[in-house]
Design a protein around this motif. Structure first.
Motif, short mmCIF file in Angstrom:
data_model
loop_
_atom_site.label_atom_id
_atom_site.label_comp_id
_atom_site.label_asym_id
_atom_site.label_seq_id
_atom_site.Cartn_x
_atom_site.Cartn_y
_atom_site.Cartn_z
N HIS A 128 1.13 3.18 -3.21
CA HIS A 128 -0.07 3.74 -3.83
C HIS A 128 -0.62 4.93 -3.04
O HIS A 128 -1.58 5.56 -3.48
CB HIS A 128 -1.14 2.66 -3.96
CG HIS A 128 -0.73 1.48 -4.80
ND1 HIS A 128 -0.68 1.54 -6.17
CD2 HIS A 128 -0.31 0.23 -4.45
CE1 HIS A 128 -0.27 0.36 -6.65
NE2 HIS A 128 -0.03 -0.44 -5.62
N ASP A 129 -0.03 5.22 -1.90
CA ASP A 129 -0.49 6.33 -1.08
C ASP A 129 -0.10 7.67 -1.68
O ASP A 129 0.84 7.76 -2.48
CB ASP A 129 0.11 6.23 0.34
CG ASP A 129 -0.45 5.05 1.12
OD1 ASP A 129 -1.54 4.57 0.75
OD2 ASP A 129 0.22 4.61 2.08
N PRO A 130 -0.78 8.76 -1.28
CA PRO A 130 -0.37 10.10 -1.72
C PRO A 130 1.03 10.43 -1.20
O PRO A 130 1.50 9.83 -0.23
CB PRO A 130 -1.43 11.02 -1.10
CG PRO A 130 -2.60 10.14 -0.81
CD PRO A 130 -2.03 8.80 -0.49
N ASP A 180 7.83 11.87 2.68
CA ASP A 180 8.31 11.60 1.32
C ASP A 180 9.01 12.83 0.76
O ASP A 180 10.10 12.73 0.16
CB ASP A 180 7.15 11.24 0.38
CG ASP A 180 6.57 9.87 0.65
OD1 ASP A 180 7.33 8.97 1.01
OD2 ASP A 180 5.34 9.70 0.50
N SER A 212 3.60 12.05 0.93
CA SER A 212 3.50 12.59 2.29
C SER A 212 4.60 13.61 2.56
O SER A 212 5.53 13.78 1.76
CB SER A 212 3.61 11.44 3.30
OG SER A 212 4.91 10.86 3.24
N PRO A 239 0.81 -1.24 0.00
CA PRO A 239 0.00 0.00 0.00
C PRO A 239 0.84 1.28 0.00
O PRO A 239 0.41 2.30 -0.55
CB PRO A 239 -0.81 -0.12 1.29
CG PRO A 239 -0.87 -1.59 1.57
CD PRO A 239 0.42 -2.15 1.08
N GLU A 240 2.04 1.23 0.59
CA GLU A 240 2.88 2.44 0.66
C GLU A 240 3.18 3.04 -0.72
O GLU A 240 3.41 4.24 -0.84
CB GLU A 240 4.20 2.11 1.36
CG GLU A 240 4.07 1.76 2.83
CD GLU A 240 3.81 0.29 3.07
OE1 GLU A 240 3.95 -0.16 4.22
OE2 GLU A 240 3.47 -0.42 2.09
N LYS A 290 7.01 5.20 -5.23
CA LYS A 290 5.68 5.81 -5.29
C LYS A 290 5.59 6.81 -6.44
O LYS A 290 4.63 6.82 -7.21
CB LYS A 290 5.40 6.51 -3.95
CG LYS A 290 4.08 7.21 -3.85
CD LYS A 290 3.98 7.97 -2.53
CE LYS A 290 4.05 7.04 -1.33
NZ LYS A 290 3.85 7.76 -0.05
#
Length: 571
Positions: A33-35, A40, A37, A30-31, A71
């Motif tokens: 596909h996350d927005p 990041d 941050s 999932p990391e 990502k």
């Protein structure tokens, strides 16, 4: 399977590879596909050197670097279709456990042109015939980057798209599809290393490796607004790769670095050369990073720069001429000597290099094609002319030269054919004589030139399919492949619809065939916002000097408040 039934194998292979890529992306943790941050962004905002220092000090967890850039790579792919083999999981997340965390590239994700061999993955270079055949182990270049025994500590995480045949400034093939420019998806990000330029321009990576036989790391940098260095042969590793033209040495291909920022280009090049790659790759000269050349060029009070305003084949478009003028003026204002130059004929180089590169009559790059597998439009033009029966080819040559009164276009097309061994030897002799002529010219300048400054291409990025018309528009880069000179490209500005419009008196009909093809798609209004770069050229094996001059260019542009703005990273 025999022709024409291999068409069904072709279709099956393309669907299978695209499904495989989609499944690998969908199955990532999932990391990925996350927005984006705030944590990041702290990673994404740091240079490669800063990140390496953080890893050495154990300030940052290596997996966080991989996930931040992984990502962004997935987001870049969603917009531009830039990725081929997604090697994050399985692959990079496992490799990161075995890397040397004290290496010069410790835990830094590095993207690779699809032609670079990574164990466990295909190296299709856009041909369906080469899919479903993963290599059993890493090639030498990848081992230098990631194996503990070589100590670089980098993490290959994605491979990127290229055109079938590797002979285009677009990056499209049936296996992986079309890669688009993140600045404007109606345009190409360049080729043949276009997947790299799209990924890096978007922000999905900081450093990558591509190859260059006629401008394939420099034109993508120009089209997409990133930084690249075309190394001279023998300076950067090349073993452990696949090509569409194995054995072609008339114009040797070189592998070279591409980066999102200039400091990263310097650090990446310095790190690889500092690892003594000649110990692992017999093609590399034993020349370490020469800090004294780099430092002295950085400190040199006055540089002497020769500006090549045109190659005599395709005059730079208003946008590209403006970028060259901006840099020339800024350097002059800062006290450097900037002079126009008229070197040995670049037209001669274009004709000779084109014949050398395609001296097999395009047989080698066509051999792996399956039935109805689509060719790049530019490469298709080359192979069409090469396949014409000799009498028809000669009649076409005479008609183009004497009826259409276009001798340059006639000579260029007539040279695209299968040459005999004797003819090949004769062309190589001409190549060497031409290189000697340039060397003598450079030495005989009234004062020694530090570098040559010119455009990377006559126009900004081409629209999709534009290479059908612009097949011969590579003179500004191809010249330095023939000479084997070190050349770097850096972005300077963006196309401005008003400033870069063609003058009312412009008449495309009076141009030669190469120029007409290039200018057919030049439209400043449609191109508004596309990047525009310049090319800094040194003599052979002058990587340190060229990088230092590129930094001097950035300094003078920023001093005048005209520094280049990278594409912002999207959330």
């Amino acid at each position: 399977m025999i022709t024409p039934f291999d068409y069904f194998e072709h279709r099956r292979a393309c669907k299978q590879k695209q499904l495989e890529r989609s499944n690998r992306i969908a199955s990532l943790p999932p990391e990925y596909h996350d927005p984006v941050s705030s944590s990041d962004r702290k990673i994404l905002d740091k240079s490669v050197e800063e990140l390496v220092q953080d890893v050495h000090k154990e300030v940052v967890n290596p997996i966080d670097i991989l996930r931040s850039y992984g990502k962004l790579a997935i987001k870049a792919h969603a917009k531009t279709n830039c990725l081929t083999e997604v090697m994050i999981n399985p692959g990079a997340e496992r490799w990161i456990e075995d890397i040397d965390l004290k290496g010069p590239l410790a835990a830094i994700p590095v993207s690779l042109k699809d032609s670079i061999v990574v164990g466990g993955f295909d190296t299709s270079v856009g041909y369906s015939r080469y899919t479903g055949k993963p290599y059993p182990q890493d090639g030498t270049m990848v081992r230098i980057l990631k194996d503990a025994v070589y100590n670089a500590g980098a993490i290959p995480y994605v491979k990127t798209n290229c055109p079938i045949t590797l002979l285009s400034f677009e990056s499209t093939n049936d296996v992986w599809g079309r890669t688009t420019n993140p600045h404007n998806t109606n345009y190409s990000p360049g080729g043949s290393t276009g997947g790299e330029s799209a990924l890096l321009a978007y922000g999905g990576g900081r450093i990558g490796v591509g190859s260059d036989v006629a401008g394939s790391v420099r034109v993508p940098a120009h089209f997409a607004g990133i930084y690249s260095l075309r190394c001279s042969t023998g300076r950067w590793p090349k073993i452990g790769t696949k090509t569409s033209m194995a054995g072609q040495e008339g114009i040797p291909s070189v592998f070279s670095p591409m980066t999102r920022t200039l400091p990263d280009l310097v650090y990446f090049t310095k790190s690889i050369l500092g690892m003594k790659p000649w110990k692992y790759d017999h093609t590399v000269h034993p020349i370490p990073w020469r800090a004294e050349i780099y430092d002295s060029t950085k400190e040199q009070k006055k540089l002497r720069i020769g500006v090549m305003n045109t190659d005599g084949v395709v005059p730079p478009s208003p946008a590209c001429a403006r970028a060259l003028s901006l840099v020339s003026a800024a350097l002059s204002t800062s006290g450097h000597t900037v002079i126009p130059i008229h070197p040995p004929s670049p037209t001669t180089a274009l004709l000779l290099a084109s014949s050398l590169l395609n001296s097999d009559g395009c047989h080698t790059f066509l051999a792996p094609f399956r039935t109805l597998e689509r060719n790049d439009p530019g490469a298709a033009q080359l192979s069409f002319y090469a396949s014409l029966p000799r009498p028809i080819r000669y009649i076409h040559y005479l008609w183009t030269k004497y009826v259409r009164r276009d001798p340059l276009w006639a000579d260029l097309l007539y040279g695209i054919r299968k040459h005999s061994t004797a003819e090949q030897w004769e062309m190589v002799a001409k190549r060497e004589a031409y290189k000697a002529e340039w060397h003598e010219w450079w030495q005989q300048q009234q004062e020694y030139l530090d570098v040559v400054l010119t455009v990377p291409n006559a126009t900004p990025a081409v629209p999709h399919g534009g290479m059908r018309d612009a097949v011969g528009r590579c003179g500004y880069t191809f010249l330095f492949n023939l000479l084997d000179y070190t050349a770097g490209v850096l972005p300077i500005t963006h196309v401005d619809a008003k400033l870069d419009a063609l003058p009312a008196c412009f008449d495309i009909s009076v141009m030669n065939g190469v120029a007409r093809g290039a200018y057919k798609h030049y439209d400043a209004e449609k191109m508004h916002g596309l990047p525009v770069g310049v090319q800094v050229v040194g003599q052979r094996l002058q990587e340190e000097k060229v990088l230092a001059v590129m930094e001097r260019v950035v300094e003078v542009m920023e001093k005048e408040g005209k520094g280049y703005e990278l594409l912002e990273i999207e959330d």
